[in-house]
Design a protein around this motif. Sequence first.
Motif, mmCIF file in Angstrom:
data_model
loop_
_atom_site.group_PDB
_atom_site.id
_atom_site.type_symbol
_atom_site.label_atom_id
_atom_site.label_comp_id
_atom_site.label_asym_id
_atom_site.label_seq_id
_atom_site.Cartn_x
_atom_site.Cartn_y
_atom_site.Cartn_z
ATOM 1 N N ASP A 28 122.025 -39.409 1.219
ATOM 2 C CA ASP A 28 121.414 -38.927 2.458
ATOM 3 C C ASP A 28 120.093 -39.657 2.706
ATOM 4 N N PRO A 29 119.851 -40.123 3.954
ATOM 5 C CA PRO A 29 118.564 -40.777 4.281
ATOM 6 C C PRO A 29 117.355 -39.887 4.021
ATOM 7 N N PHE A 30 117.605 -38.588 3.847
ATOM 8 C CA PHE A 30 116.509 -37.648 3.569
ATOM 9 C C PHE A 30 115.650 -38.117 2.397
ATOM 10 N N TRP A 31 116.288 -38.644 1.350
ATOM 11 C CA TRP A 31 115.535 -39.011 0.147
ATOM 12 C C TRP A 31 114.554 -40.144 0.424
ATOM 13 N N ASN A 32 114.991 -41.130 1.221
ATOM 14 C CA ASN A 32 114.072 -42.222 1.579
ATOM 15 C C ASN A 32 112.861 -41.675 2.318
ATOM 16 N N GLN A 33 113.123 -40.722 3.201
ATOM 17 C CA GLN A 33 112.017 -40.133 3.958
ATOM 18 C C GLN A 33 111.102 -39.331 3.038
ATOM 19 N N LEU A 34 111.701 -38.565 2.112
ATOM 20 C CA LEU A 34 110.925 -37.694 1.237
ATOM 21 C C LEU A 34 109.945 -38.462 0.360
ATOM 22 N N ILE A 35 110.377 -39.597 -0.160
ATOM 23 C CA ILE A 35 109.540 -40.321 -1.131
ATOM 24 C C ILE A 35 108.763 -41.471 -0.498
ATOM 25 N N SER A 36 108.649 -41.451 0.820
ATOM 26 C CA SER A 36 107.895 -42.515 1.504
ATOM 27 C C SER A 36 106.603 -41.953 2.079
ATOM 28 N N PHE A 37 105.695 -41.628 1.189
ATOM 29 C CA PHE A 37 104.372 -41.174 1.615
ATOM 30 C C PHE A 37 103.326 -42.020 0.911
ATOM 31 N N THR A 38 102.209 -42.223 1.569
ATOM 32 C CA THR A 38 101.147 -43.033 0.991
ATOM 33 C C THR A 38 100.295 -42.142 0.094
ATOM 34 N N PHE A 39 100.618 -42.187 -1.173
ATOM 35 C CA PHE A 39 100.035 -41.202 -2.079
ATOM 36 C C PHE A 39 100.082 -41.733 -3.500
ATOM 37 N N ILE A 40 98.951 -41.716 -4.173
ATOM 38 C CA ILE A 40 98.927 -42.051 -5.596
ATOM 39 C C ILE A 40 98.126 -40.959 -6.300
ATOM 40 N N ALA A 94 113.930 -47.607 7.807
ATOM 41 C CA ALA A 94 114.915 -47.308 8.844
ATOM 42 C C ALA A 94 115.033 -45.802 9.066
ATOM 43 N N SER A 95 114.873 -45.045 7.984
ATOM 44 C CA SER A 95 115.023 -43.594 8.084
ATOM 45 C C SER A 95 113.750 -42.909 8.566
ATOM 46 N N GLY A 96 112.688 -43.693 8.724
ATOM 47 C CA GLY A 96 111.420 -43.108 9.131
ATOM 48 C C GLY A 96 110.568 -42.715 7.948
ATOM 49 N N VAL A 97 109.280 -42.667 8.157
ATOM 50 C CA VAL A 97 108.344 -42.367 7.083
ATOM 51 C C VAL A 97 107.752 -40.986 7.297
ATOM 52 N N ALA A 98 107.686 -40.235 6.232
ATOM 53 C CA ALA A 98 107.144 -38.879 6.325
ATOM 54 C C ALA A 98 105.629 -38.927 6.308
#
Length: 667
Positions: A30-42, A248-252
């Motif tokens: 599911d593209p959901f996972w790409n969206q979930l883990i695409s945050f600018t965060f360390i 492609a799936s968008g960034v959260a």
Amino acid sequence: MGANTSQVSDLSDNPSLRTLVGTESISENDPFWNQLISFTFISPTSSGDSKLLEEAVIPLAKILIENNPRSGNFGALVRIFLGRTKELKVSTECQDQLFIWQAHNALFMIRCLLKVFIREMSEEELHLQFSYQERAPGSCAGSEDLLEELLSNLIHLIVEVPLLDITYSILFEAVTTLLVFFSYQLFNKDILRDGLIYQHIMKGRCLSLTSRLVKTLLYNFIRQEKCPPPATHIFEQKAEGGLLYGLASGVASGLWSVFTLGGAGNKAGVDQEHNPLPLSNQSLLLLLVLANLTDGPDWPNPYRQAITCFRNTQDTSSMSAEQPHTFQINFNSLYTALCEQQRSDQATLLLYTLLHQNANMRTYMLSRTDMDNLVLPILEILYHVENRNSHHVYMALIILLILTEDDAFNRSVHEVELKNITWYTERTLTEISLGSLLILVVIRTIQFNMTRTRDKYLHTNCLAALANMSAQFRCLHQYAAQRIISLFALLSKKHNKVLEQATQSLRGRQGDDTALPDYAQDLNVIEEVIRMMLEIINSCLSNSLHHNPNLVYALLYKRELFEQFRTHPSFQDIMQNLDTVIGFFSQRLELAGSDLSVERVQEVIIKGAQALPTDRLKKFPELKFKYVEEDQPEDFFIPYVWSLVFNAGVGLHWSPHGIELFSMDSG
């Protein structure tokens, strides 16, 4: 703080996170996972930021605990991360920052959830959380033990992915996640000697990586790499608010605000000042946790074995088959790092561990001609005893005791001349030998202990170190000689006070006779210490009288202190030599005339030392003490190590409520 706290507190309302912890299974495709883990965060590094984050994660994690048996989404998240770890090394070589960024984010989420899981459930229940399979189409779940798979992959990541600016954060996160896995110990009063995680780490697929993991953690400590500045992090904001790298799936975007290791934003640099070396610090803590795991019923701790037997890279002899986890490391680099980092408890504990357990490293350290670089930081710890926790002071003393077991060390410290010791503020020390400074600081520690903590073990170890050195005392600085006699004066005064109190008690002036056993015990302890001090003075006079005119001068100046012990049955034998020395030099001073200047007295002492026949002094057995760990050392070291993780773990916050392993005011 480097994050908008209101956004952190609103995490529980985030749609993506609500979906993750909800009842519906999410396919790994599911593209959901790409969206979930695409945050600018360390990862945050300050305890304050970590506390805020954990408070926001706890309610989400509790919902996931309830729903995961139906959804299997936690296992799916773990598999999403594992799928990316297989390509991490290649991604690093190709500078694929996007891939590394997403893998880090997935691992960070796993770590945050795990930390809550471990507090809320047993290891068996945790294992079930890994075993629940997703029922959505496209499931990749197999029959593997996902918990062991994750542990093994974390270790592979640490030992195989090179340390670069773009990998710093994910390597830090991997080390931190392993620490979190072991944190079950915090919530148990008894030492954990078994369990699923323990078995996987000690016996499973991780076993073959033992030496590589220990070596990598040591090199992380040695390299002391600072966290990359925020400018080297992966994504920059475009003017219109998008990201240079789009998915492609968008960034959260807005899932989390930007945290950076060391702190970015309004207080950039504040946390970096306190935790400038987060990976180095965290690696050292993990190494200490691994080294102090208990042996199994029929297998030794392989990580302790690796620490015990590793060798210098310059050692060309063949590896022994009897040491399966041995490896080679640059001793010079390790020695330098140890010298530079002794401000922290954990670096001092590592130094102790290597000195005590690794004969190769101990031999190397004792062969160095710059031992002052190692000994001075240890003495500074002891000098500031009132500002240090008792465990740190204790480890520093044990290090000195181990060093003084070596005669060459005891000789060489008197040959190293130091100038302007700025941290020693009681007197101006423009020039002093390392040996004399060591004596000054150790005796000061005894005196502090006698007036404050009264820890018998502490002053026993101090006296043992002095006793080991006593036969090699050379050219003692006048302050060191005076300090030896002043300690004896303090002991004498204390002895007389306890004796007087016991006498008064016996006469019924200060209570009934039931108090007498306490006075007798106090008196025995003081007399043991007095005996040891007399033996130390005697050892110096018997073996190196002509090298120590300042000690003879101090002895003569305070000769009346020793009068009362001349006929004491516990001290009569040892007092014979002191009487001989005092009588011999007193007679020579009388012959030299009256109203002698200090310089003239010293001249008489120096000449007299050459004339005193050595056969006039009775020989006593050589004073030699050796450090031996107590039975079941884990009862001391495991709570100590975890207190360091609790207090010094970068970006880790545990509520003190529920901590069972140690009391929150210990140390």
